[in-house]
Motif scaffolding. Structure first.
Motif, PDB file in Angstrom:
ATOM      1  N   GLY A  61      69.427  85.982  29.823  1.00  0.00           N
ATOM      2  CA  GLY A  61      70.242  84.899  30.366  1.00  0.00           C
ATOM      3  C   GLY A  61      69.667  83.541  30.018  1.00  0.00           C
ATOM      4  N   CYS A  62      69.041  83.428  28.846  1.00  0.00           N
ATOM      5  CA  CYS A  62      68.294  82.209  28.507  1.00  0.00           C
ATOM      6  C   CYS A  62      69.178  81.003  28.249  1.00  0.00           C
ATOM      7  N   ALA A  63      70.460  81.214  27.940  1.00  0.00           N
ATOM      8  CA  ALA A  63      71.342  80.096  27.639  1.00  0.00           C
ATOM      9  C   ALA A  63      72.099  79.599  28.862  1.00  0.00           C
ATOM     10  N   GLY A  64      71.871  80.231  29.989  1.00  0.00           N
ATOM     11  CA  GLY A  64      72.569  79.834  31.209  1.00  0.00           C
ATOM     12  C   GLY A  64      71.928  78.640  31.885  1.00  0.00           C
ATOM     13  N   PHE A  65      72.413  78.342  33.055  1.00  0.00           N
ATOM     14  CA  PHE A  65      71.962  77.202  33.847  1.00  0.00           C
ATOM     15  C   PHE A  65      70.463  77.262  34.126  1.00  0.00           C
ATOM     16  N   ILE A  66      70.038  78.256  34.875  1.00  0.00           N
ATOM     17  CA  ILE A  66      68.620  78.368  35.228  1.00  0.00           C
ATOM     18  C   ILE A  66      67.803  78.787  34.014  1.00  0.00           C
ATOM     19  N   GLY A  67      68.341  79.708  33.211  1.00  0.00           N
ATOM     20  CA  GLY A  67      67.599  80.231  32.071  1.00  0.00           C
ATOM     21  C   GLY A  67      67.203  79.165  31.071  1.00  0.00           C
ATOM     22  N   SER A  68      68.096  78.237  30.785  1.00  0.00           N
ATOM     23  CA  SER A  68      67.769  77.196  29.802  1.00  0.00           C
ATOM     24  C   SER A  68      66.704  76.249  30.339  1.00  0.00           C
ATOM     25  N   HIS A  69      66.782  75.909  31.619  1.00  0.00           N
ATOM     26  CA  HIS A  69      65.732  75.076  32.224  1.00  0.00           C
ATOM     27  C   HIS A  69      64.386  75.800  32.192  1.00  0.00           C
TER      28      HIS A  69
ATOM     29  N   CYS B  98      63.364  78.171  30.064  1.00  0.00           N
ATOM     30  CA  CYS B  98      62.820  78.229  28.702  1.00  0.00           C
ATOM     31  C   CYS B  98      62.140  76.915  28.331  1.00  0.00           C
ATOM     32  N   GLU B  99      62.774  75.808  28.659  1.00  0.00           N
ATOM     33  CA  GLU B  99      62.150  74.506  28.381  1.00  0.00           C
ATOM     34  C   GLU B  99      60.804  74.375  29.087  1.00  0.00           C
ATOM     35  N   ARG B 100      60.761  74.780  30.348  1.00  0.00           N
ATOM     36  CA  ARG B 100      59.508  74.690  31.111  1.00  0.00           C
ATOM     37  C   ARG B 100      58.435  75.582  30.494  1.00  0.00           C
ATOM     38  N   LEU B 101      58.784  76.809  30.148  1.00  0.00           N
ATOM     39  CA  LEU B 101      57.794  77.743  29.605  1.00  0.00           C
ATOM     40  C   LEU B 101      57.269  77.274  28.257  1.00  0.00           C
ATOM     41  N   LEU B 102      58.147  76.766  27.410  1.00  0.00           N
ATOM     42  CA  LEU B 102      57.708  76.241  26.113  1.00  0.00           C
ATOM     43  C   LEU B 102      56.790  75.031  26.304  1.00  0.00           C
TER      44      LEU B 102
ATOM     45  N   LEU C   1      71.237  75.542  25.017  1.00  0.00           N
ATOM     46  CA  LEU C   1      70.212  76.017  24.087  1.00  0.00           C
ATOM     47  C   LEU C   1      69.722  74.929  23.148  1.00  0.00           C
ATOM     48  N   ALA C   2      70.594  73.978  22.843  1.00  0.00           N
ATOM     49  CA  ALA C   2      70.288  72.984  21.810  1.00  0.00           C
ATOM     50  C   ALA C   2      68.995  72.223  22.085  1.00  0.00           C
ATOM     51  N   ALA C   3      68.653  72.057  23.357  1.00  0.00           N
ATOM     52  CA  ALA C   3      67.480  71.257  23.715  1.00  0.00           C
ATOM     53  C   ALA C   3      66.175  71.871  23.216  1.00  0.00           C
ATOM     54  N   PHE C   4      66.161  73.209  22.964  1.00  0.00           N
ATOM     55  CA  PHE C   4      64.897  73.852  22.584  1.00  0.00           C
ATOM     56  C   PHE C   4      65.066  74.926  21.508  1.00  0.00           C
ATOM     57  N   ALA C   5      66.267  75.090  20.981  1.00  0.00           N
ATOM     58  CA  ALA C   5      66.536  76.178  20.036  1.00  0.00           C
ATOM     59  C   ALA C   5      65.650  76.122  18.797  1.00  0.00           C
TER      60      ALA C   5
END
Length: 322
Positions: free
Chosen positions: A10-18, A20-24, A49-53
């Motif tokens: 669910g990485c492209a969803g609301f919580i998932g995308s936030h 992924c950014e935090r983990l990266l 996804l665009a913010a960290f793809a």
């Protein structure tokens, strides 16, 4: 020391995308998976996804958990965060089979994939919905949730928790079940209340109020929820033989009419209300007891409702054309 790899469904969803950014940002390698569910437009998730793809430590796979373990990528991971799910209480009453297929079978397939690949650590995203209309408030993790579910969505999330515990017992899976409480903020799904209320206000339309407006939710800003997940990952990566359930909420329920007033202030428009009958499956209140998460993880939400709504309203015009 090699970087830990986190597999996020669910990485492209609301919580998932936030997340992924935090983990990266925190230095993890992230493998993300999403099936671009049709609940809302694919373009919205692609924008998330665009913010960290293009980050060098991020890899993305498009796949559907419903298709079984063989449909998932043959990657190695140190830990899994399972956010992918079909969400929403109301729609689950109309489409219960879809919620079992996505949330129960999808979770089972992920657990089998983990077992086959020897991945032993899981952060599972559950929901405050499992508490239903529990008489005991605030909601504590040791409440008998088997007696409180009142929607197919809640039942599907509780079934997921039980499956996770089963794999902990059978295969020594280290696991943390985290019950989220009404997460909101930038990138929130278009079908959720705050997002809908802002759009209606800006369009000059009345806001529907289901019931008397006395229902209350424990609104939790997305950055606070993500911080709780990040802390949960650290807990799992540094401990063994564990299975825990924690609430990730704000412990400050806000009545619906109070929320609408606050949204109106954030937008700068006086709300007009339209009262409707209560919705099936809806609970009266969500109210997290977060003492266990504070003790176990050091979890401490920081964002006020006023500040969270300000950030959401600031973000929303960026997606109006999507």
């Amino acid at each position: 020391m090699p970087l830990s790899t986190v597999f996020v469904t669910g990485c492209a969803g609301f919580i998932g995308s936030h997340l992924c950014e935090r983990l990266l940002h925190d230095g993890y390698r992230v493998v993300g998976l999403d099936n671009f569910d049709s609940l809302y437009p694919r373009a919205v998730k692609e924008q998330n996804l665009a913010a960290f793809a293009q980050h060098p430590h991020f890899t993305f796979y498009e796949a559907d958990l419903r298709r079984g373990p063989a449909a998932l990528p043959a990657v190695q991971a140190d830990i899994v965060v399972h956010l992918a799910a079909k969400a929403g209480v109301g729609p689950s009453v109309q489409q219960p089979a879809a919620y079992v297929e996505n949330n129960v079978m999808g979770t089972l397939h992920l657990l089998e994939w983990m077992r086959e690949r020897g991945v032993r650590k899981l952060f599972f995203a559950s929901s405050s919905s499992v508490y239903g209309n529990s008489a005991e408030k605030p909601f504590r993790e040791d409440v008998n949730t088997l007696a409180t579910c009142i929607s197919p969505y809640a039942a599907s999330k509780l079934a997921g928790e039980q499956l996770v515990h089963t794999y902990h017992h059978l295969y020594q899976l280290d696991a943390l079940n985290a019950r989220f409480f009404t997460v909101y903020g930038p990138r929130q799904r278009p079908d959720l209340a705050i997002h809908k209320f802002v759009r209606l206000l800006q369009a000059g339309q009345a806001i529907p109020v289901f019931g008397t407006g006395s229902t209350a939710r424990d609104y939790t800003f997305v950055a606070d929820t993500v911080d709780g997940i990040a802390r949960g990952l650290q807990y799992l990566l540094t401990n063994h033989g564990v299975f825990e359930t924690v609430n990730l909420g704000n412990s400050r329920p806000v009545p619906l009419l109070t929320l609408i007033e606050a949204v109106g202030q954030a937008v700068g428009i006086e709300p007009e209300l339209r009262f409707e009958p209560p919705q099936a499956g809806d609970v009266d209140i969500t109210f997290a007891d977060i003492r266990k998460a504070q003790t176990l993880l050091g979890y401490a939400p920081q964002t006020s409702l006023t500040e969270g709504l300000r950030q959401f309203v600031t973000w929303l015009p960026q997606v109006q054309e999507v």
